[in-house]
Design a protein around this motif. Structure first.
Motif: not given
Length: 128
Positions: A44-55
Motif C-alpha cells: 500500500g505504499g508504507a515504504l515510500w519515502f516520507k522524510g526523515l521520521t521515526p521508522i
C-alpha cells in the motif's frame, strides 16, 4: 568436481559458503514469517519515502526481512560455495570486509545473530 575430490581448503571454503547461505535463509524465513502481517502495508505504499521520521513498525519489519543484507549474504554464500567447487580461491578482501561489517554490527546490536557471521569469516581467513 565432486565434493569428494575437493581439497581441505576448498572444503572449508565450501562450508563457509554453506553457512552463509544457512544464516541468510534462517534470517529471511524467521523475519519473513514475522513480517507477513505487514505485507499489505508494504504493498500500500508504507515504504515510500516520507522524510526523515521515526521508522514505523511495518517499515522496520521490511528492513529486518527482505530489505536486510540477508539476500546479498545469501548470494555471497552461493558464490563462495561455487568458487570452492571450482577450486578457485576467495579473494582475501571478501572475508576481511565481511568480518569488519559483522564485527561492527555485532558491537552495535546485541543480542543479535551477527556474531554467527564470524564463523564463516574465520573459515575463509584460515589458510593452510
Amino acid at each position: 568436481m565432486s565434493i569428494e575430490t575437493v581439497s581441505s581448503v576448498s572444503r572449508r571454503t565450501l562450508w563457509a559458503g554453506r553457512l552463509m547461505v544457512i544464516i541468510a535463509a534462517v534470517h529471511l524465513v524467521g523475519f519473513g514469517v514475522a513480517s507477513v502481517d505487514a505485507v499489505p502495508e508494504w504493498l500500500g505504499g508504507a515504504l515510500w519515502f516520507k522524510g526523515l521520521t521515526p521508522i514505523p513498525e511495518a517499515e522496520g519489519l521490511f528492513w529486518a526481512s527482505i530489505g536486510s543484507f540477508a539476500v546479498p549474504v545469501l548470494i555471497l554464500g552461493l558464490v563462495v560455495g561455487w568458487l570452492a567447487k571450482q577450486g578457485l580461491p576467495v579473494p582475501r578482501f571478501v572475508p576481511w570486509i565481511l568480518g569488519a561489517w559483522v564485527l561492527v554490527c555485532s558491537l552495535l546490536m546485541e543480542p543479535s545473530g551477527f556474531p554467527l557471521g564470524l564463523i564463516p569469516v574465520g573459515m575463509l581467513l584460515v589458510r593452510p
